[in-house]
Design a protein around this motif. Structure first.
Motif, PDB file in Angstrom:
ATOM      1  N   ALA A   1      -4.610  -2.278 -12.830  1.00  0.00           N
ATOM      2  CA  ALA A   1      -3.230  -2.367 -12.345  1.00  0.00           C
ATOM      3  C   ALA A   1      -2.328  -2.986 -13.409  1.00  0.00           C
ATOM      4  N   HIS A   2      -2.842  -4.029 -14.078  1.00  0.00           N
ATOM      5  CA  HIS A   2      -2.064  -4.668 -15.148  1.00  0.00           C
ATOM      6  C   HIS A   2      -1.755  -3.670 -16.256  1.00  0.00           C
ATOM      7  N   LYS A   3      -2.784  -2.920 -16.629  1.00  0.00           N
ATOM      8  CA  LYS A   3      -2.636  -1.955 -17.726  1.00  0.00           C
ATOM      9  C   LYS A   3      -1.600  -0.904 -17.340  1.00  0.00           C
TER      10      LYS A   3
ATOM     11  N   GLN B   1       4.327  -0.844 -10.278  1.00  0.00           N
ATOM     12  CA  GLN B   1       3.518  -1.933  -9.753  1.00  0.00           C
ATOM     13  C   GLN B   1       2.544  -1.412  -8.714  1.00  0.00           C
ATOM     14  N   PHE B   2       1.461  -2.131  -8.603  1.00  0.00           N
ATOM     15  CA  PHE B   2       0.427  -1.736  -7.653  1.00  0.00           C
ATOM     16  C   PHE B   2       0.202  -2.908  -6.709  1.00  0.00           C
ATOM     17  N   PRO B   3       0.116  -2.678  -5.405  1.00  0.00           N
ATOM     18  CA  PRO B   3      -0.084  -3.808  -4.476  1.00  0.00           C
ATOM     19  C   PRO B   3      -1.482  -4.405  -4.606  1.00  0.00           C
ATOM     20  N   ILE B   4      -1.669  -5.267  -5.611  1.00  0.00           N
ATOM     21  CA  ILE B   4      -3.014  -5.759  -5.911  1.00  0.00           C
ATOM     22  C   ILE B   4      -3.573  -6.596  -4.774  1.00  0.00           C
ATOM     23  N   TRP B   5      -2.700  -7.470  -4.230  1.00  0.00           N
ATOM     24  CA  TRP B   5      -3.212  -8.421  -3.256  1.00  0.00           C
ATOM     25  C   TRP B   5      -3.793  -7.744  -2.038  1.00  0.00           C
ATOM     26  N   SER B   6      -2.976  -6.845  -1.443  1.00  0.00           N
ATOM     27  CA  SER B   6      -3.457  -6.224  -0.207  1.00  0.00           C
ATOM     28  C   SER B   6      -4.663  -5.337  -0.499  1.00  0.00           C
TER      29      SER B   6
END
Lengths: 405, 442
Positions: A215-217, A225-230
């Motif tokens: 996601a960072h890359k 952006q990607f919803p990393i947390w969920s």
């Protein structure tokens, strides 16, 4: 060699300093060191020879052979199998160390969470809440920890209802009970296939790391952006649960039930453990709250303003700009507080929780003698823990050190 | 047409939130719905805690009773302060003979008298007063507390302490009233202002010697009853242990910190390992080491009593913590100060004593007060190894037959006592910090 105006080389003037043996810095430094080494060496020799002589005169045994000798006393709380008369002193030492680590582990986790919460409340814009947090911090920090531990033990946990009238913490579900003999909770008993669920959980953890990097890359490359947390939380819960269902394994709960005068089954924690845990958590949380507050205040106001100026929303400004900078000031005192938690857990001896000091340095020492070895081993245990924690701190400090231009 | 406005515009009123109480409430307590909920929760917590404390501790409390059963008979759900009140002397003085308690009080009073000039304005030579407190007061106090036969050494030291105390007091009274120091005053009284320096110094030394001899002769007839250390206890013992701990920690900590920053590898390694060993283990293990291993360390037949063992352990322990405080203070001194000291020709010790340490110590005073608070709290650990310090005495109340089971009241009383002392000291150290750092900003 230097070159004069005419291009000829002339010998540089040597300083006309005489070598004075008594006023030369090198001689003096060597002399000081030899002197110190001699004094310390003599002192060490004096103490050791006295000790050896005294041990001989008193007919006390020495050496570490006692570790494999059987110990005749029992402990009320142990994490590993041990039977008095069969178990060895080495095992007693292990039980003590594990008990110390257990209570320190939980105390560290809870006090860190509570400390951050109180630290943030201290800075609340709500006047009353900030004052209340301040009162808590000042009261707890200005009274001795030992007094607090004893108060929690004799003043709170010893006054809980008897076994028959236990408090049901699970609100009627009858899986967690609190009484004056401690805390009794249900404990999971995994069956043979449960390892698959654990493997799935570990796989999910690895998956989260991979997902975060990806996601960072992607954000660096495309700006999306990607919803990393969920996504991470979903992965961590869904994957193990699916495997758990698919493997058809079942997780049984060993529920404590009242049999005769006490509960049987489940996991039990003695009141001394609970009192120690609560006292350690509240005491160190108050100290951590001050560190958290100082850390947050150490981030200049300009940083917030700059973050808002470039268009970050307040939530993003806090999580991306303020917290990372505040953590740099919070983590070192936090880790030394963790060290203090481990060290202060030794106060367990005052309320009879069998940690390494109470079990090994007091009971075992009174039973078997071997003062030098037992005191040495206990201190070595604490030194090992402290050195490992401060090693972690050093690595962290190196990583986050401010790169000043 | 002119665009100049002639009449002055009236200043705008301050916003309501700054002027009215309701506005203040709105801004600080009810600015959003989350804050409103938090406020209500806080008010509820404060209300329920203070209500139950008030009812239990004051309204329903029993202040006069013979034993715990009587307390229960008078009020079942109230605090039984009677037990604490009856044990009051024990809590403060331990088992010190009751007719000798004046000695403990006198010791405390002399300490106040000795140190008070440090806070008075216009008194000169405060450094000397501070040093004499550290080096002479303990002998006088030690004799007052322990009593018994004075050896020659104790006679010499107590005499010195008494002379110094008288000198200090006269000096500070003179300083307060006339701004002069005692030596200046004596010279003026004797009319020797014009005499040479040597003459003046000899005169002062003569006066000192006469005073010393007179006091020595007077104190020879003064003896007090011996009180064994096992009778010491309560608050007195706590203060004795932590007081000795902190005063010996300072020189010990300075030496260790200098050793740690030394360029000589042997000294550095020894200091670092000493400091780190003691800092990485809990105090209780050091105390156990003292009580179990010190007897083995000593030559055969040489017995240290438990109090001395404990005090040695506390001193070693606190010196190592103090070393880190001193090191932080030394690191805060800019390198230029060291270089300047070298440039004017000072050696290592000269540099440390006259340039670096005075500045570093000034910065460290708040932290030293902080360490003292920590040490005062840590001293309660000696109750675990069987000394009856303040906490030991508080615990003893619940073992006393008439008061068996009385746990809450003594512990809360002790907590309040510690809180008052520690809170006052920490507030003072914060005040000092502000005051000292205010001098830095130009």
């Amino acid at each position: 060699m230097a070159i004069d105006g005419a291009g000829k080389t002339v010998a540089t003037l040597k300083p006309k300093e005489k070598f004075d043996f008594f006023h030369d810095e090198r001689v003096r430094s060597v002399a000081y060191q030899i002197l110190t080494a001699c004094v310390v060496g003599w002192l060490a020799w004096y103490l050791i020879s006295n000790t050896a002589h005294n041990l001989q005169v008193r007919g006390m045994n020495t050496g570490f052979g006692f570790l494999s000798a059987t110990a005749g006393f029992d402990t009320d709380f142990k994490l590993i199998e041990y039977k008095p008369g069969v178990g060895t002193y080495g095992r007693i030492f292990l039980i003590g160390c594990l008990n110390t680590l257990l209570v320190s582990f939980f105390a560290i986790i809870f006090s860190t969470v509570l400390g951050f919460a109180v630290g943030v409340l201290r800075l609340s814009s709500n006047w009353l809440v900030a004052r209340l947090a301040l009162a808590y911090v000042e009261i707890v920090r200005n009274t001795p920890l030992l007094l607090q531990i004893i108060f929690w033990y004799v003043g709170v946990f010893a006054l809980l209802p008897r076994v028959k009238n236990s408090l049901d913490l699970s609100a009627g579900a009858e899986v967690a009970f609190l009484n004056n003999r401690g805390l009794y909770t249900a404990w999971p008993v995994p069956d043979d296939l449960f390892w698959m669920t654990i493997v799935a959980f570990l796989a999910a953890v690895v998956g989260v790391f991979v997902l975060r990097r990806w996601a960072h890359k992607r954000q660096d490359e495309t700006g999306k952006q990607f919803p990393i947390w969920s996504a991470s939380i979903a992965l961590l819960i869904v994957l193990p649960y699916l495997v758990y269902l698919a493997s058809g394994s079942t997780l049984n709960w060993d529920v404590p039930t009242l049999q005769g005068f006490n509960f049987a089954g489940g996991a039990a924690l003695p009141p001394a453990f609970l009192a120690l845990l609560v006292a350690l958590v509240s005491y160190h949380a108050a100290h951590l709250a001050e560190a958290v507050r100082a850390g947050i205040l150490s981030v200049e106001k300009g940083q917030t303003e700059a973050a808002l100026a470039i268009g970050l929303r307040p939530k993003k400004a806090i999580s991306l700009i303020i917290i990372p900078q505040a953590m740099r000031a919070i983590v070192p005192p936090m880790i030394s507080l963790w060290m203090n938690v481990v060290k202060n857990s030794s106060l367990a001896i005052a309320i009879g929780y069998s940690d390494v000091v109470a079990l090994f340095m007091q009971t075992a020492l009174n039973q078997a003698g071997y003062a030098v070895e037992m005191v040495g081993m206990t201190m070595a245990f604490y030194m090992f823990i402290s050195l490992s924690i401060s090693g972690v701190l050093n690595i962290y400090n190196k990583r986050v050190q401010l790169e000043e231009r | 047409m002119s665009m100049v406005k002639h009449e002055k515009t009236a200043p705008r009123d301050a916003p309501l939130s700054e002027t009215t109480f309701i506005g203040w409430l709105q801004k600080n307590l009810f600015s959003s719905w989350i804050n409103t909920i938090l406020t209500i929760i806080s008010i509820y917590i404060i209300y329920s805690v203070s209500k139950s404390l008030l009812i239990w501790g004051v309204l329903d409390a029993v202040w006069v009773a013979e034993n715990r059963r009587e307390c229960f008979a008078i009020s079942k759900h109230g605090a039984c302060w009677a037990g604490v009140l009856i044990w009051f002397d024990n809590i403060f003085y331990g088992r010190f003979p009751r007719d000798q308690i004046w000695r403990v009080n006198l010791g405390g009073l002399l300490l106040v008298l000795w140190m008070a000039p440090l806070w008075l304005p216009r008194v000169k030579d405060k450094i000397f007063i501070g040093l004499s407190t550290v080096f002479l007061y303990p002998f006088l106090a030690g004799y007052l507390f322990a009593g018994g036969d004075k050896g020659i050494f104790m006679q010499v030291m107590t005499t010195g302490a008494i002379v110094c105390l008288i000198g200090n007091t006269v000096h500070s009274i003179l300083g307060m009233t006339s701004g002069r120091s005692l030596p200046e005053y004596l010279i003026a009284v004797l009319g020797k202002e014009k005499a040479s320096d040597g003459n003046q110094r000899n005169t002062l030394l003569a006066i000192l010697a006469v005073a010393y001899v007179v006091v020595y002769a007077l104190q020879m007839g003064w003896t007090v009853m011996a009180v064994p250390w096992s009778k010491w206890g309560g608050m007195h013992l706590t203060l004795v242990i932590s007081g000795i701990g902190i005063t010996s920690a300072l020189p010990g900590g300075i030496i260790l910190a200098l050793g740690r920053r030394s360029r000589l590898p042997v000294i550095r390694v020894l200091s670092v390992s000493f400091i780190e060993i003691f800092r990485s283990v809990p105090l209780i293990t050091v105390l156990f080491m003292a009580t179990t291993m010190f007897p083995l360390f000593m030559p055969e037949g040489f017995v240290l009593n438990k109090l001395v063992q404990v005090i040695i352990a506390v001193c070693l322990f606190s010196a190592c913590y103090m070393a880190e405080t001193v090191r932080a203070g030394l690191q805060a001194i800019p390198k230029g100060q060291y270089e300047a000291a070298h440039t004017i020709g000072l050696g290592y010790w000269g540099m440390m004593a006259f340039v670096v340490m005075p500045q570093a110590l000034k910065h460290m005073i708040p932290n030293i007060v902080g360490s003292f608070i920590g040490l005062l709290k840590d001293t309660t650990l000696v109750s675990i190894i069987g000394l009856f310090d303040l906490l030991g005495m508080l615990r003893a109340i619940s073992q006393d037959i008439p008061w068996r089971g009385l746990h809450h009241e003594p512990l809360i009383f002790g907590a309040a006592l510690f809180f008052v002392i520690c809170f006052a000291m920490s507030k003072y150290s914060r005040h000092l910090e502000v005051k000292l750092s205010a001098g830095e900003k130009h």
